[in-house]
Design a protein around this motif. Structure first.
Motif, PDB file in Angstrom:
ATOM      1  N   ILE A  27     -92.654  56.846 -14.022  1.00 37.08           N
ATOM      2  CA  ILE A  27     -93.885  56.115 -13.158  1.00 37.08           C
ATOM      3  C   ILE A  27     -95.067  55.579 -14.250  1.00 37.08           C
ATOM      4  O   ILE A  27     -95.240  56.098 -15.034  1.00 37.08           O
ATOM      5  CB  ILE A  27     -94.479  56.911 -12.102  1.00 37.08           C
ATOM      6  CG1 ILE A  27     -93.502  57.558 -11.242  1.00 37.08           C
ATOM      7  CG2 ILE A  27     -95.765  56.241 -11.571  1.00 37.08           C
ATOM      8  CD1 ILE A  27     -94.069  58.237 -10.085  1.00 37.08           C
ATOM      9  N   LYS A  28     -95.304  54.224 -13.812  1.00 34.45           N
ATOM     10  CA  LYS A  28     -96.362  53.523 -14.748  1.00 34.45           C
ATOM     11  C   LYS A  28     -97.308  53.187 -14.073  1.00 34.45           C
ATOM     12  O   LYS A  28     -97.321  53.238 -12.728  1.00 34.45           O
ATOM     13  CB  LYS A  28     -95.685  52.376 -15.426  1.00 34.45           C
ATOM     14  CG  LYS A  28     -94.467  52.806 -16.522  1.00 34.45           C
ATOM     15  CD  LYS A  28     -94.094  51.639 -17.467  1.00 34.45           C
ATOM     16  CE  LYS A  28     -93.022  52.086 -18.357  1.00 34.45           C
ATOM     17  NZ  LYS A  28     -92.295  51.003 -19.131  1.00 34.45           N
ATOM     18  N   VAL A  29     -98.619  52.799 -14.614  1.00 36.39           N
ATOM     19  CA  VAL A  29     -99.745  52.226 -14.042  1.00 36.39           C
ATOM     20  C   VAL A  29     -99.573  51.239 -12.969  1.00 36.39           C
ATOM     21  O   VAL A  29    -100.222  51.264 -11.910  1.00 36.39           O
ATOM     22  CB  VAL A  29    -100.833  52.060 -14.959  1.00 36.39           C
ATOM     23  CG1 VAL A  29    -100.523  50.773 -15.601  1.00 36.39           C
ATOM     24  CG2 VAL A  29    -102.222  51.885 -14.318  1.00 36.39           C
ATOM     25  N   ALA A  30     -98.529  50.308 -13.051  1.00 31.87           N
ATOM     26  CA  ALA A  30     -98.406  49.320 -12.361  1.00 31.87           C
ATOM     27  C   ALA A  30     -97.772  49.663 -10.870  1.00 31.87           C
ATOM     28  O   ALA A  30     -98.069  49.167  -9.946  1.00 31.87           O
ATOM     29  CB  ALA A  30     -97.370  48.287 -12.943  1.00 31.87           C
ATOM     30  N   LEU A  58    -105.736  53.627 -18.039  1.00 35.89           N
ATOM     31  CA  LEU A  58    -104.398  53.833 -18.022  1.00 35.89           C
ATOM     32  C   LEU A  58    -103.901  52.666 -18.642  1.00 35.89           C
ATOM     33  O   LEU A  58    -104.162  51.700 -18.391  1.00 35.89           O
ATOM     34  CB  LEU A  58    -103.687  54.308 -16.636  1.00 35.89           C
ATOM     35  CG  LEU A  58    -104.527  55.381 -15.844  1.00 35.89           C
ATOM     36  CD1 LEU A  58    -103.384  55.706 -14.862  1.00 35.89           C
ATOM     37  CD2 LEU A  58    -104.334  56.708 -16.812  1.00 35.89           C
ATOM     38  N   THR A  59    -103.039  52.903 -19.483  1.00 34.42           N
ATOM     39  CA  THR A  59    -101.959  51.784 -20.330  1.00 34.42           C
ATOM     40  C   THR A  59    -100.737  51.810 -19.641  1.00 34.42           C
ATOM     41  O   THR A  59    -100.356  52.155 -18.500  1.00 34.42           O
ATOM     42  CB  THR A  59    -101.798  52.310 -21.744  1.00 34.42           C
ATOM     43  OG1 THR A  59    -100.867  53.329 -21.755  1.00 34.42           O
ATOM     44  CG2 THR A  59    -103.189  52.736 -22.413  1.00 34.42           C
ATOM     45  N   GLU A  60     -99.875  50.870 -20.254  1.00 35.75           N
ATOM     46  CA  GLU A  60     -98.577  50.572 -19.652  1.00 35.75           C
ATOM     47  C   GLU A  60     -97.527  51.760 -19.823  1.00 35.75           C
ATOM     48  O   GLU A  60     -96.438  51.523 -19.628  1.00 35.75           O
ATOM     49  CB  GLU A  60     -98.137  49.261 -20.050  1.00 35.75           C
ATOM     50  CG  GLU A  60     -98.926  48.098 -19.637  1.00 35.75           C
ATOM     51  CD  GLU A  60     -98.356  46.668 -20.318  1.00 35.75           C
ATOM     52  OE1 GLU A  60     -97.331  46.726 -21.153  1.00 35.75           O
ATOM     53  OE2 GLU A  60     -98.922  45.797 -19.836  1.00 35.75           O
ATOM     54  N   GLN A  61     -97.938  52.619 -20.667  1.00 37.72           N
ATOM     55  CA  GLN A  61     -97.093  53.903 -20.936  1.00 37.72           C
ATOM     56  C   GLN A  61     -96.916  54.645 -19.589  1.00 37.72           C
ATOM     57  O   GLN A  61     -97.434  54.498 -18.562  1.00 37.72           O
ATOM     58  CB  GLN A  61     -97.728  54.860 -22.135  1.00 37.72           C
ATOM     59  CG  GLN A  61     -98.117  54.246 -23.369  1.00 37.72           C
ATOM     60  CD  GLN A  61     -98.541  55.143 -24.298  1.00 37.72           C
ATOM     61  OE1 GLN A  61     -99.721  55.616 -24.003  1.00 37.72           O
ATOM     62  NE2 GLN A  61     -98.010  55.426 -25.380  1.00 37.72           N
ATOM     63  N   SER A  62     -95.744  55.522 -19.832  1.00 39.51           N
ATOM     64  CA  SER A  62     -95.602  56.195 -18.546  1.00 39.51           C
ATOM     65  C   SER A  62     -96.652  57.314 -18.273  1.00 39.51           C
ATOM     66  O   SER A  62     -97.105  57.576 -19.318  1.00 39.51           O
ATOM     67  CB  SER A  62     -94.178  57.147 -18.768  1.00 39.51           C
ATOM     68  OG  SER A  62     -94.361  58.001 -19.722  1.00 39.51           O
TER      69      SER A  62
END
Length: 301
Positions: A27-30, A58-62
């Motif tokens: 799961i990612k922030v998007a 939060l960044t685009e990392q998981s």
């Protein structure tokens, strides 16, 4: 996975628990932003700021890569109604494109008499119009934005800078009868006019080249960041700002009008603030960032 969304602002809607398909490692922030917008449509993704408890965005990392699991709350902030950056830029730069023709062609209405423009006024008019037409075209076809939107209310503040300082302020004072053909104040020799135009044209083309370099760093539809190299970037982190400063300095030298100097001082001051911030971010984000670069002005700052 169950994700708990809390809010530092007082709200009866939070905290709320969302069911998001996947695990912390996938799961990612998007995904979180989409799930929150589905539950509360008012809070569409661009209106959200999602952070950790210690206020790190939060960044685009998981989630797992950012130390978040089911027991870790994610904090939400409502950024308010948003407007696209591309739309904002079109509105900002559109102001001078409307205002300068009005003052240039409607001299009898504005100044009370018809004016034969001096070569300085003619050159300045076309320099300003081409500058902002270039900015509009860059907005449509060159720029790739790291952030899609900004708060709607900011459009008025941002537009005021262009509409008033480089619009009404510059146009009224530069195209007035005091600089008209036949006046001492409006007299310029050919070297003065063509030299100013040549420096302006070089700076504008150089500015365009740096914008193209920055565009090519970011694949379409992404927010990828990388170290820029090439023309202008060997000496400074933000050569686009430096070349913009040079272009407007040429306008100042051509017009000798206090209104042009006022706009250039305000604009350069703001660009320098942005350049310093971007320079620091580059050095913080990239350990191998070139040490010889300054923020905006080669060898100085």
């Amino acid at each position: 996975m169950k994700v708990t969304i809390a809010s530092r602002q007082k709200s009866s809607k939070f905290p709320v628990t969302l069911e998001v398909p996947g695990t912390a490692s996938t799961i990612k922030v998007a995904d979180i932003a989409t799930a929150l917008a589905k539950k509360y449509p008012k809070y569409y993704p661009d209106r959200q700021r999602l952070t950790t408890e210690d206020k790190k965005v939060l960044t685009e990392q998981s989630l797992s890569e950012q130390g978040i699991d089911e027991s870790t709350p994610i904090y939400f902030k409502d950024l308010g109604p948003q407007i696209g950056w591309r739309t904002v830029f079109l509105i900002e730069y559109g102001g001078p494109l409307l205002i300068h023709p009005l003052f240039y062609y409607a001299t009898k209405l504005i100044y009370g008499s018809s004016i034969e423009h001096s070569p300085m006024q003619v050159a300045t008019y076309y320099m300003v119009m081409l500058h902002f037409l270039k900015r509009e075209l860059e907005t449509l076809f060159v720029h790739r934005f790291s952030h899609g939107t900004m708060p709607f209310t900011n459009v008025f503040k941002n537009s005021a800078h262009y509409w008033f300082l480089s619009g009404f302020n510059l146009a009224y004072w530069v195209y007035g009868p005091w600089f008209a053909q036949g006046t001492v104040a409006g007299a310029r020799n050919d070297v003065w006019v063509y030299g100013s135009v040549a420096v302006w044209a070089w700076a504008e083309l150089s500015n365009l080249m740096t914008h193209i370099t920055l565009r090519n760093l970011r694949p379409p539809g992404t927010r990828v960041r990388a170290i820029p190299y090439g023309y202008g970037f060997d000496l400074v982190s933000c050569p686009n700002y430096f070349f913009e400063f040079v272009a407007w300095t040429a306008v100042c030298f051509l017009t000798t009008s206090w209104s042009a100097f006022l706009f250039n001082i305000v604009a350069t001051g703001q660009m320098y603030v942005w350049a310093v911030k971007k320079h620091k971010n580059y050095k913080k984000e990239f350990k191998d960032y070139p040490r010889n670069r300054t923020s905006m002005v080669p060898f100085i700052a």
